[in-house]
Design a protein around this motif. Structure first.
Motif, PDB file in Angstrom:
ATOM      1  N   ARG A 161     -72.992 -24.420  33.679  1.00  0.00           N
ATOM      2  CA  ARG A 161     -74.274 -24.887  33.164  1.00  0.00           C
ATOM      3  C   ARG A 161     -75.407 -24.041  33.723  1.00  0.00           C
ATOM      4  O   ARG A 161     -75.351 -23.594  34.868  1.00  0.00           O
ATOM      5  N   MET A 162     -76.415 -23.834  32.918  1.00  0.00           N
ATOM      6  CA  MET A 162     -77.549 -23.032  33.334  1.00  0.00           C
ATOM      7  C   MET A 162     -78.433 -23.805  34.309  1.00  0.00           C
ATOM      8  O   MET A 162     -78.947 -24.876  33.959  1.00  0.00           O
ATOM      9  N   PRO A 163     -78.644 -23.320  35.520  1.00  0.00           N
ATOM     10  CA  PRO A 163     -79.612 -23.950  36.433  1.00  0.00           C
ATOM     11  C   PRO A 163     -80.998 -23.855  35.801  1.00  0.00           C
ATOM     12  O   PRO A 163     -81.429 -22.752  35.441  1.00  0.00           O
ATOM     13  N   PRO A 164     -81.696 -24.954  35.624  1.00  0.00           N
ATOM     14  CA  PRO A 164     -82.979 -24.924  34.902  1.00  0.00           C
ATOM     15  C   PRO A 164     -83.969 -23.908  35.448  1.00  0.00           C
ATOM     16  O   PRO A 164     -84.685 -23.252  34.678  1.00  0.00           O
ATOM     17  N   HIS A 165     -84.019 -23.732  36.758  1.00  0.00           N
ATOM     18  CA  HIS A 165     -85.019 -22.836  37.340  1.00  0.00           C
ATOM     19  C   HIS A 165     -84.683 -21.358  37.135  1.00  0.00           C
ATOM     20  O   HIS A 165     -85.522 -20.491  37.418  1.00  0.00           O
ATOM     21  N   ALA A 167     -83.361 -20.302  34.003  1.00  0.00           N
ATOM     22  CA  ALA A 167     -83.260 -20.076  32.562  1.00  0.00           C
ATOM     23  C   ALA A 167     -84.175 -18.952  32.100  1.00  0.00           C
ATOM     24  O   ALA A 167     -83.780 -18.088  31.305  1.00  0.00           O
ATOM     25  N   ASP A 228     -75.711 -20.744  42.053  1.00  0.00           N
ATOM     26  CA  ASP A 228     -76.644 -20.859  40.938  1.00  0.00           C
ATOM     27  C   ASP A 228     -76.723 -19.538  40.182  1.00  0.00           C
ATOM     28  O   ASP A 228     -76.798 -19.511  38.944  1.00  0.00           O
ATOM     29  N   ALA A 232     -75.688 -19.102  36.299  1.00  0.00           N
ATOM     30  CA  ALA A 232     -76.679 -18.621  35.342  1.00  0.00           C
ATOM     31  C   ALA A 232     -76.140 -17.451  34.534  1.00  0.00           C
ATOM     32  O   ALA A 232     -76.348 -17.369  33.307  1.00  0.00           O
ATOM     33  N   GLU A 236     -75.561 -17.801  30.535  1.00  0.00           N
ATOM     34  CA  GLU A 236     -76.339 -16.952  29.637  1.00  0.00           C
ATOM     35  C   GLU A 236     -75.438 -16.065  28.789  1.00  0.00           C
ATOM     36  O   GLU A 236     -75.703 -15.862  27.597  1.00  0.00           O
ATOM     37  N   ARG A 239     -74.134 -18.207  26.063  1.00  0.00           N
ATOM     38  CA  ARG A 239     -75.156 -18.450  25.042  1.00  0.00           C
ATOM     39  C   ARG A 239     -75.310 -17.247  24.122  1.00  0.00           C
ATOM     40  O   ARG A 239     -75.366 -17.378  22.890  1.00  0.00           O
TER      41      ARG A 239
END
Length: 265
Positions: A161-165, A167, A228, A232, A236, A239
């Motif tokens: 999962r992408m760490p929000p900070h 992105a 993290d 990421a 990515e 995605r």
């Protein structure tokens, strides 16, 4: 199943197809290609009566190459690793890193397969398939591919999962060409990190993060944890791969629509 060809090695969760399934798929393919060959001979049969021996031999050779080499390579390229037999049995050819095959992979498999399957009647295929970890035939070994079974139900590992900070950084980062084994090792590490000892977690995480950092530019923001950072990168890349797959599928759909429209006219 578009998720099978993402760059974060999702395809590697599927098992390689076994000898029996692959043999049945080859038999279906051989029957289909021979039918095409017979149709070609019937269509151009009148020419066989007006050619001398040299020209006749050349024509037969051209037909054999077209039907047993060019046609299989073209089919696998256009269908992203499937043939009639593979489609019927839920099989697909993929690269060793889990990505979709390209024309060069399909051409190598078809060229080697001509001698491996047709000239020797598959006599040298079985030992390779039974003796390799991913059940590869000789053509797969030279092309850097293997065949997976898409119909086998497996428990899938957690997707990174992408760490929000991170992105914003990941969207503009150059993620390079992460090799399949490194991608798989990183994903496996993230999935089982909580079960590792602190020392093993730190040592393995540092090594994987260091290997990834060489391929990524610019580096992540200062203070980013190694896990993290790895999550990421994988998220990515996944995605971007899904977007690429969607674009390719849209292009195929447009081409199919144009072809159907042209036929209608």
């Amino acid at each position: 199943m578009s998720t099978l060809v993402t760059g974060d090695a999702v395809v590697l969760e599927l098992p390689p197809a076994g000898l029996g399934t692959r043999l049945l798929g080859v038999l279906i393919d051989v029957a289909a290609y021979l039918a095409v060959g017979v149709a070609a001979v019937w269509l151009f049969g009148f020419t066989f009566f007006v050619l001398d021996d040299a020209a006749l031999s050349a024509l037969v050779l051209v037909l054999v190459v077209l039907v047993l080499v060019v046609l299989p390579a073209t089919v696998e390229t256009l269908t992203r690793g499937r043939s009639l037999g593979k489609l019927a049995l839920g099989l697909r050819v993929v690269r060793d890193d889990g990505g979709p095959v390209r024309s060069r992979h399909a051409a190598a498999r078809a060229l080697v397969g001509f001698g491996e399957i047709y000239l020797t009647l598959g006599a040298i295929t079985a030992p390779f398939v039974l003796g390799t970890r991913r059940c590869k035939r000789l053509g797969d070994m030279l092309a850097g591919t293997y065949v997976v079974s898409e119909r086998t139900a497996l428990v899938r590992g957690a997707v990174a999962r992408m760490p929000p900070h991170l992105a914003g950084w990941a969207v503009s980062a150059d993620l390079g060409q992460v090799p399949g084994p490194l991608s798989l090792a990183t994903r496996s590490f993230l999935a089982r990190a909580d079960g590792l000892s602190p020392r093993a977690r730190a040592e393995l995480g540092d090594r994987l993060a260091a290997d990834l950092s060489v391929l990524v530019s610019p580096p992540p923001p200062v203070g980013t944890s190694r896990e993290d950072f790895m999550a990421a990168v994988l998220a990515e890349r996944r995605r971007r791969d899904l977007e690429r797959i969607a674009r390719e599928q849209a292009q195929l759909d447009r081409l199919r629509s144009m072809t159907e429209h042209a036929r209608g006219d």
